[in-house]
Every structure is written in C-alpha cells, then in structure tokens.
Design an enzyme around this catalytic site. Structure first.
Site, mmCIF file in Angstrom:
data_model
loop_
_atom_site.group_PDB
_atom_site.id
_atom_site.type_symbol
_atom_site.label_atom_id
_atom_site.label_comp_id
_atom_site.label_asym_id
_atom_site.label_seq_id
_atom_site.Cartn_x
_atom_site.Cartn_y
_atom_site.Cartn_z
ATOM 1 N N GLY A 252 56.008 72.239 66.916
ATOM 2 C CA GLY A 252 54.744 72.807 66.458
ATOM 3 C C GLY A 252 53.991 73.608 67.498
ATOM 4 O O GLY A 252 52.833 73.973 67.273
ATOM 5 N N GLU A 294 60.771 69.169 70.295
ATOM 6 C CA GLU A 294 61.465 69.928 69.254
ATOM 7 C C GLU A 294 60.815 71.284 68.957
ATOM 8 O O GLU A 294 60.338 71.506 67.845
ATOM 9 C CB GLU A 294 61.471 69.113 67.961
ATOM 10 C CG GLU A 294 62.091 67.750 68.099
ATOM 11 C CD GLU A 294 61.968 66.913 66.839
ATOM 12 O OE1 GLU A 294 62.867 66.104 66.606
ATOM 13 O OE2 GLU A 294 60.968 67.080 66.099
ATOM 14 N N PRO A 295 60.813 72.190 69.917
ATOM 15 C CA PRO A 295 60.233 73.504 69.629
ATOM 16 C C PRO A 295 61.139 74.321 68.719
ATOM 17 O O PRO A 295 62.361 74.274 68.864
ATOM 18 C CB PRO A 295 60.160 74.164 71.020
ATOM 19 C CG PRO A 295 61.279 73.533 71.789
ATOM 20 C CD PRO A 295 61.361 72.105 71.281
ATOM 21 N N GLY A 296 60.570 75.020 67.769
ATOM 22 C CA GLY A 296 61.322 75.951 66.934
ATOM 23 C C GLY A 296 60.725 77.333 67.128
ATOM 24 O O GLY A 296 61.266 78.185 67.840
ATOM 25 N N ARG A 334 55.573 85.053 55.373
ATOM 26 C CA ARG A 334 54.481 84.264 55.970
ATOM 27 C C ARG A 334 53.086 84.789 55.630
ATOM 28 O O ARG A 334 52.192 83.993 55.329
ATOM 29 C CB ARG A 334 54.676 84.138 57.485
ATOM 30 C CG ARG A 334 55.956 83.349 57.843
ATOM 31 C CD ARG A 334 56.067 83.092 59.347
ATOM 32 N NE ARG A 334 55.015 82.218 59.808
ATOM 33 C CZ ARG A 334 53.974 82.603 60.509
ATOM 34 N NH1 ARG A 334 53.829 83.863 60.867
ATOM 35 N NH2 ARG A 334 53.052 81.741 60.866
ATOM 36 N N CYS A 364 57.613 93.812 44.442
ATOM 37 C CA CYS A 364 56.761 93.918 43.263
ATOM 38 C C CYS A 364 55.784 92.757 43.141
ATOM 39 O O CYS A 364 55.881 91.941 42.213
ATOM 40 C CB CYS A 364 57.623 94.067 42.017
ATOM 41 S SG CYS A 364 58.641 95.543 42.122
ATOM 42 N N GLU A 365 54.898 92.667 44.105
ATOM 43 C CA GLU A 365 53.816 91.684 44.118
ATOM 44 C C GLU A 365 52.648 92.343 44.842
ATOM 45 O O GLU A 365 52.838 92.911 45.922
ATOM 46 C CB GLU A 365 54.200 90.449 44.971
ATOM 47 C CG GLU A 365 55.405 89.695 44.515
ATOM 48 C CD GLU A 365 55.101 88.652 43.450
ATOM 49 O OE1 GLU A 365 53.950 88.156 43.411
ATOM 50 O OE2 GLU A 365 56.017 88.362 42.674
HETATM 51 C C1 LIG Z 1 59.385 72.183 61.784
HETATM 52 C C2 LIG Z 1 59.631 71.060 62.707
HETATM 53 C C3 LIG Z 1 59.701 71.277 64.084
HETATM 54 C C4 LIG Z 1 59.489 72.623 64.707
HETATM 55 O O1 LIG Z 1 58.263 73.201 64.450
HETATM 56 P P1 LIG Z 1 57.882 74.546 65.208
HETATM 57 O O2 LIG Z 1 56.532 74.875 64.777
HETATM 58 O O3 LIG Z 1 58.847 75.596 64.772
HETATM 59 O O4 LIG Z 1 57.980 74.264 66.658
HETATM 60 C C5 LIG Z 1 59.983 70.216 64.882
HETATM 61 N N1 LIG Z 1 60.177 68.964 64.378
HETATM 62 C C6 LIG Z 1 60.116 68.735 63.064
HETATM 63 C C7 LIG Z 1 60.338 67.362 62.564
HETATM 64 C C8 LIG Z 1 59.848 69.760 62.187
HETATM 65 O O5 LIG Z 1 59.784 69.504 60.875
#
Ligand SMILES: *Cc1c(COP(=O)(O)O)cnc(C)c1O
Length: 438
Positions: A252, A294-296, A334, A364-365
């Site tokens: 997050g 857990e960075p995404g 988004r 088309c929105e």
């Molecule tokens: C989505 C998610 C993440 C990553 O979130 P980011 O905002 O992309 O860093 C990490 N852990 C869990 C369990 C998630 O559901």
C-alpha cells in the site's frame, strides 16, 4: 514541465523537444510500436526494488520484500523481480501460473485472497507454494483437508483485520472493521482462527499478516496496526502459545501521481515499520519476527509511462475543451473507478503555456476521462501525450471493452527498447469463441 519525481528516473527532455525514457526517444518508440504504448523504464524498476530491499534490510536484516503481482505481472517482469531478490505475492491461480512459467522459486511466493477456490488451493499446494495467507475459516478448513490428502504440513500466515483506517479511497481500504478481508481482531474471530490454525495437524502457523489498503500516504496507520497486531500476538502467546516467527504489514505504499501529492520516500516507510516492529516485539517480550513487506504499486508505478496519440478535439466555449486520445478506460480505468488523478505531458515537442484541457479516452462512456483540467501547450492532432506513473493497476486492470486491443509494453534501458508484451490483434479478441461446437 518535467515533473521529475513522477516520471521514471531516466526521463529527460532533449534538445529536439522530445521526451526520452531509458535513453529512447518517445517519438521513435511510437513510430516503432504505435499507440497506446506502455513504456517501462528498467532502471527505475530495478532501483525501486533495490530501495525496498536496501531500506528495509538496513534496519531489519531479516526482511523479505515480496512484490504484489496484482499491480501488474508478466513473465519478463517476474524475471527482473527475481534477479532483484524479491518474492511474489499472488492472489489467483493465474498469477501463480505466470510465476511458475517464469520459473520463479515457488517457496518465495505468498498466496493471498479472500475466496481462493478449491482448485486454486490445490494448484498452489501441489506447486509447493511458500505460504498461504489464510483469510477466513472456510479456507482454513479446506486447506487443512487438502494438505492432509497431500500428506503435507503447509506453512501459513493468518490475515488479520486490525480495524485501522488508512485514510485512502473506500474502495481500496481493507483494514477497517467493515471489510471483506481477514479475521477481525476486535470480534474475537482472530483468536478463534489462531486456535484452529494451531490445532490443525497439516498446517503450520508461522505468523500474522495485515494489509490496510492502498495507496497510504501516511506512515502512522502502519504503526497503529502493528501496535494492535503485536498486542494481539502477545495475548495469543500467553493464551495459546503462539510463536510469531513472521509478520507482514502488507503493502500500500504510495507513489506520486501529480505535482501536488508527494509520497513519503521508501526510507520513511521502512523507518516507521521497522521501529514499530522493534518496539512491538520488545513490548511483547518476543524476538523480532521476520518481516515481509509487499509493495506492488511502489515497485512498478513510477517505472511506467503511457503514450497516446491525440485525435479529435471538442471545444465547448466557456465550459471545457476535450482532447481525445487513442486509449482510455480500457487500458487505464483508475480515473473512472477511483477518481484517480494523473499528469499529462506533451512528448513530441515543447510548447508555450497553452490552455486548460481535459484528456478524454476513446471509449463509449462519458466517464472515460483520463485527466481532467490539465494545463498543456495547444495540442494538435497527431501529438503524443505521455501520462506518467502508469506502471501499476493500469494494464493489470485493462479490459477489451469496445473490443479494443490491449496495448503493448516496451522495456527501455540505455537507449534500447525491448518489447515484453505485444499489442493484441483482432484474432486475439476472437481466440476463445466457439463456433459450431469447435
Ligand atoms: C494489493 C495488496 C498489496 C499491494 O498493494 P500496493 O498498493 O500495490 O502496494 C499488498 N498486499 C496485499 C495483501 C494486497 O492485497
């Protein structure tokens, strides 16, 4: 004009007025690959990985950084993440299949999700997945039975819902009481889950997990959630003999999308989380657990830039000027679902102060608007627009709405461009049709 913390590290405007990414001229990339085009800067990708690994292990050596695949994954990206020492967090059998096809070490894969199907559980068990992050009682039961059948003792974490509001969009808030995710601490559910997991003969409870939502622009919510989790862990040690060998505060971590919304540096998150980890374990009188982060978004977000070609414009005097591009909500939904804001920059020439316009997509929105009210040089048909910070949750949420073709991705580095996903074709759109039973 260049908003340096939003674009990839290698972004430059050179003398010809063109935007360069990874040493590649954006105009040349568009000539070769067409638009919409997603450009990923390899240097930024790797440096984001290195920052997470560096900033966390510097403060807490026993840290594993795990990339959350749902931000975007394919095989070439998985390979890079592996080279950088990251693990993977998957939320579906599909993401796990990609990880496996990329020969990603499965023991470094964590499986999340609030409704993993029996097929997904079996697939992951058979693959030898590192950890299941168990979300609910049904999963606990199913996994115990399946692991028993397979004659395995499976490592798991329990996902807890600590009841902390991270002040982000309600659709992306997950750690509050009213959330579909995790075992709630406040209701006693979490305690029951710990007891059941510890008494399950084919499950090995190695630790606890929380994830609050995304993006979180403050560090306090992490600390608050960790204080609650460590208090809970201490109680569970007293009552049930729980040993929390691993802990994860989830992901997050925010990135900067617009000029007026800076995000904390990785080091600030690391400092807040590791200090809460050390304080929490000291207060609970337990050894500091292994930390899983857990960075995404924060790994791939800044590395990605979306390039579009300007088409039609519509001026409504005194109201608004719409400039339409050749992509939109099918490749980046988004803004439509979260009201997310982006910057946009002219990539093929420099221009004057220009005018306030709204960048609309081609779908088309009416809600298909990419950027509302952005100041740009006067745009002409054929101009190339760059939207930065487009690496996360754009392509992974992309659809074929209006039977559109999902865009390609090029990975750029030192002046070289490597296609890592081709543009879809009309044939791709029809690939799954079944005609006359064949
Ligand atoms: C989505 C998610 C993440 C990553 O979130 P980011 O905002 O992309 O860093 C990490 N852990 C869990 C369990 C998630 O559901």
């Amino acid at each position: 004009m260049m908003i340096s913390h939003i674009f990839p590290e290698t972004a430059r405007v050179r003398d010809n007025g063109h935007l360069f990414l990874g040493g590649c001229d954006a105009v040349d990339l568009v000539d070769r690959f067409g638009t919409p085009l997603y450009v990923f800067d390899e240097a930024t990708l790797r440096s984001q990985c290195a920052q997470f690994v560096g900033e966390f292990t510097l403060r807490h050596a026993d840290t594993q950084v795990v990339y959350a695949c749902k931000a975007f994954i394919n095989r070439p990206l998985a390979q890079i993440l592996h080279e950088e020492g990251l693990g993977l967090d998957v939320v579906s059998g599909g993401e796990l299949a990609i990880a496996r096809a990329a020969a990603f070490p499965v023991e470094k894969v964590y499986f999340h999700g609030n409704n993993k199907t029996p097929e997904e559980l079996r697939f992951a068990l058979d693959a030898g997945i590192g950890r299941f992050v168990v979300d609910n009682f049904l999963e606990l039961e199913r996994l115990e039975a399946l692991a028993g059948e397979a004659g395995k003792k499976q490592d798991i974490l329990l996902r807890l819902s600590p009841g902390v509001d991270p002040h982000t969009h309600q659709h992306t808030t997950t750690g509050i009481i009213d959330s579909k995710f995790g075992f709630t601490i406040a209701t006693g559910q979490a305690e029951t889950a710990v007891a059941r997991a510890m008494s399950a003969s084919h499950l090995n409870l190695v630790g606890l997990h929380v994830h609050l939502g995304s993006p979180i622009f403050e560090t306090e919510p992490y600390q608050l959630a960790m204080r609650m989790t460590f208090q809970f862990a201490a109680q569970m040690r007293e009552k049930l003999g729980l040993r929390m060998a691993e802990f994860s505060p989830g992901g997050g971590f925010a990135i900067q999308y617009t000029g007026d919304s800076p995000a904390p540096p990785v080091g600030a998150y690391a400092e807040a989380i590791v200090s809460a980890l050390h304080e929490g374990s000291r207060a609970a009188g337990m050894p500091a657990p292994r930390l899983i982060v857990e960075p995404g978004r924060s790994i791939v977000g800044r590395a990605g830039v979306a390039l579009y070609t300007v088409g039609a414009t519509k001026e409504i005097p005194g109201v608004r000027k719409y400039v339409s591009v050749d992509g939109g909500m099918a490749d980046n939904i988004r803004p439509a679902i979260y009201g997310s804001r982006y910057e946009a920059v002219l990539a093929n020439r420099t221009g004057g102060v220009g005018e306030l316009v709204t960048i609309a997509g081609k779908f088309c929105e009416s809600g298909d608007v990419l950027v509302r009210d952005v100041q740009l040089p006067e745009l002409r048909t054929g101009d190339i627009l760059a939207i930065p910070a487009a690496g996360a949750y754009c392509l992974s949420m992309a659809s074929n709405y209006n039977a559109s073709l999902k865009p390609p991705i090029v990975l750029v580095k030192d002046g070289n461009a490597r296609l890592i996903r081709r543009r879809e074709t009309y044939e791709d759109l029809m690939r799954c049709d079944v005609i006359d039973g064949r």
